[in-house]
Design a protein around this motif. Structure first.
Motif, mmCIF file in Angstrom:
data_model
loop_
_atom_site.group_PDB
_atom_site.id
_atom_site.type_symbol
_atom_site.label_atom_id
_atom_site.label_comp_id
_atom_site.label_asym_id
_atom_site.label_seq_id
_atom_site.Cartn_x
_atom_site.Cartn_y
_atom_site.Cartn_z
ATOM 1 N N ARG A 83 20.009 4.595 -54.530
ATOM 2 C CA ARG A 83 19.903 3.631 -55.632
ATOM 3 C C ARG A 83 18.785 2.615 -55.379
ATOM 4 N NH1 ARG A 83 24.284 3.623 -59.236
ATOM 5 N NH2 ARG A 83 26.114 4.755 -58.526
ATOM 6 N N PHE A 84 18.621 2.183 -54.121
ATOM 7 C CA PHE A 84 17.568 1.224 -53.808
ATOM 8 C C PHE A 84 16.194 1.882 -53.752
ATOM 9 C CE2 PHE A 84 14.634 -0.747 -50.877
ATOM 10 C CZ PHE A 84 14.499 -1.993 -51.480
ATOM 11 N N ALA A 85 16.072 2.962 -52.982
ATOM 12 C CA ALA A 85 14.764 3.557 -52.708
ATOM 13 C C ALA A 85 14.162 4.267 -53.910
ATOM 14 C CB ALA A 85 14.869 4.524 -51.530
ATOM 15 N N TRP A 86 15.003 4.876 -54.730
ATOM 16 C CA TRP A 86 14.508 5.659 -55.859
ATOM 17 C C TRP A 86 15.285 5.332 -57.132
ATOM 18 C CZ3 TRP A 86 16.172 8.549 -51.401
ATOM 19 C CH2 TRP A 86 15.149 8.754 -50.472
ATOM 20 N N ARG A 116 14.769 3.253 -41.418
ATOM 21 C CA ARG A 116 14.608 1.860 -40.965
ATOM 22 C C ARG A 116 13.767 1.063 -41.965
ATOM 23 N NH1 ARG A 116 13.669 4.512 -36.043
ATOM 24 N NH2 ARG A 116 15.466 4.364 -34.666
ATOM 25 N N ASP A 117 12.693 1.669 -42.444
ATOM 26 C CA ASP A 117 11.814 1.013 -43.406
ATOM 27 C C ASP A 117 12.550 0.707 -44.712
ATOM 28 O OD1 ASP A 117 9.159 0.160 -44.481
ATOM 29 O OD2 ASP A 117 9.503 1.890 -45.790
ATOM 30 N N ILE A 118 13.294 1.658 -45.218
ATOM 31 C CA ILE A 118 14.034 1.449 -46.472
ATOM 32 C C ILE A 118 15.096 0.366 -46.285
ATOM 33 C CG2 ILE A 118 15.626 2.499 -48.139
ATOM 34 C CD1 ILE A 118 14.042 5.155 -47.661
ATOM 35 N N ILE A 119 15.826 0.414 -45.183
ATOM 36 C CA ILE A 119 16.852 -0.604 -44.918
ATOM 37 C C ILE A 119 16.209 -1.992 -44.839
ATOM 38 C CG2 ILE A 119 18.513 -1.473 -43.227
ATOM 39 C CD1 ILE A 119 19.132 1.493 -42.559
ATOM 40 N N ALA A 120 15.083 -2.104 -44.143
ATOM 41 C CA ALA A 120 14.400 -3.401 -44.012
ATOM 42 C C ALA A 120 13.955 -3.918 -45.379
ATOM 43 C CB ALA A 120 13.205 -3.272 -43.073
ATOM 44 N N ARG A 121 13.391 -3.043 -46.204
ATOM 45 C CA ARG A 121 12.968 -3.463 -47.546
ATOM 46 C C ARG A 121 14.172 -3.870 -48.393
ATOM 47 N NH1 ARG A 121 10.696 0.511 -50.570
ATOM 48 N NH2 ARG A 121 11.201 2.186 -49.132
ATOM 49 N N ALA A 122 15.264 -3.129 -48.258
ATOM 50 C CA ALA A 122 16.480 -3.447 -49.022
ATOM 51 C C ALA A 122 17.030 -4.808 -48.616
ATOM 52 C CB ALA A 122 17.530 -2.353 -48.813
ATOM 53 N N GLU A 123 17.118 -5.047 -47.325
ATOM 54 C CA GLU A 123 17.648 -6.328 -46.838
ATOM 55 C C GLU A 123 16.755 -7.488 -47.259
ATOM 56 O OE1 GLU A 123 18.196 -5.577 -42.665
ATOM 57 O OE2 GLU A 123 20.128 -4.595 -43.005
ATOM 58 N N SER A 164 14.994 -7.664 -49.906
ATOM 59 C CA SER A 164 15.152 -7.881 -51.351
ATOM 60 C C SER A 164 16.538 -8.417 -51.711
ATOM 61 C CB SER A 164 14.903 -6.583 -52.110
ATOM 62 O OG SER A 164 16.020 -5.718 -51.983
ATOM 63 N N GLY A 165 17.450 -8.468 -50.731
ATOM 64 C CA GLY A 165 18.803 -8.944 -50.994
ATOM 65 C C GLY A 165 19.775 -7.852 -51.419
ATOM 66 N N PHE A 166 19.330 -6.595 -51.366
ATOM 67 C CA PHE A 166 20.201 -5.469 -51.723
ATOM 68 C C PHE A 166 21.320 -5.349 -50.690
ATOM 69 C CE2 PHE A 166 21.518 -1.039 -51.613
ATOM 70 C CZ PHE A 166 21.669 -0.747 -52.955
ATOM 71 N N GLU A 167 22.539 -5.100 -51.147
ATOM 72 C CA GLU A 167 23.663 -4.921 -50.236
ATOM 73 C C GLU A 167 24.187 -3.491 -50.323
ATOM 74 O OE1 GLU A 167 26.708 -7.878 -50.188
ATOM 75 O OE2 GLU A 167 25.276 -9.459 -50.691
ATOM 76 N N PHE A 168 24.243 -2.840 -49.195
ATOM 77 C CA PHE A 168 24.813 -1.498 -49.127
ATOM 78 C C PHE A 168 26.330 -1.593 -49.167
ATOM 79 C CE2 PHE A 168 20.631 -1.029 -47.231
ATOM 80 C CZ PHE A 168 20.193 0.160 -47.777
ATOM 81 N N ASP A 169 26.963 -0.656 -49.845
ATOM 82 C CA ASP A 169 28.423 -0.635 -49.954
ATOM 83 C C ASP A 169 28.965 0.482 -49.079
ATOM 84 O OD1 ASP A 169 31.023 -1.081 -50.756
ATOM 85 O OD2 ASP A 169 30.830 0.086 -52.585
ATOM 86 N N ASP A 170 28.830 0.288 -47.762
ATOM 87 C CA ASP A 170 29.295 1.314 -46.837
ATOM 88 C C ASP A 170 30.467 0.797 -46.044
ATOM 89 O OD1 ASP A 170 27.111 -0.380 -45.748
ATOM 90 O OD2 ASP A 170 27.499 0.673 -43.887
#
Length: 105
Positions: free
Chosen positions: A44-47, A90-97, A99-105
């Motif tokens: 959802r974040f990356a694409w 790692r790159d996607i997680i860093a960009r998500a964090e 941007s304030g995106f929260e993973f629901d894991d």
């Protein structure tokens, strides 16, 4: 290959069996569980353009997306480049964090 495309009674889906992926260490090192819900968030974040028309039915041990064959083929290509690359995750997680995106894991 852990990514599979399925056609059940005309419904198209893509599944990814999670756990044992090359990227799992990067996911865990970032403080996340490498489960189906994490991968759903990553997609959802990356694409977002690929994810938008899809429905998701993920669970702890499996990522699952439902949609058209063409949308799922795009998603498969995108995922294949990431599940084998801890650096890409790692790159996607860093960009998500950032941007304030929260993973629901």
């Amino acid at each position: 290959m852990t990514i599979k495309l399925h056609d059940f009674d005309g419904e198209q889906s893509l599944t990814l069996d999670v756990g044992g992926l090359a990227a799992d260490v990067a996911v865990a090192d970032a403080g996340h569980e490498p489960n189906g819900y994490f991968w759903e968030g990553l997609v959802r974040f990356a694409w977002p353009d690929i994810a938008e028309p899809l429905d998701f039915d993920s669970e702890a041990g499996m990522f699952c997306a439902v949609g058209t064959s063409s949308d799922l083929a795009q998603l498969k290509t995108a995922l294949e480049s990431v599940i084998t690359s801890p650096d890409a995750v790692r790159d996607i997680i860093a960009r998500a964090e950032t941007s304030g995106f929260e993973f629901d894991d």
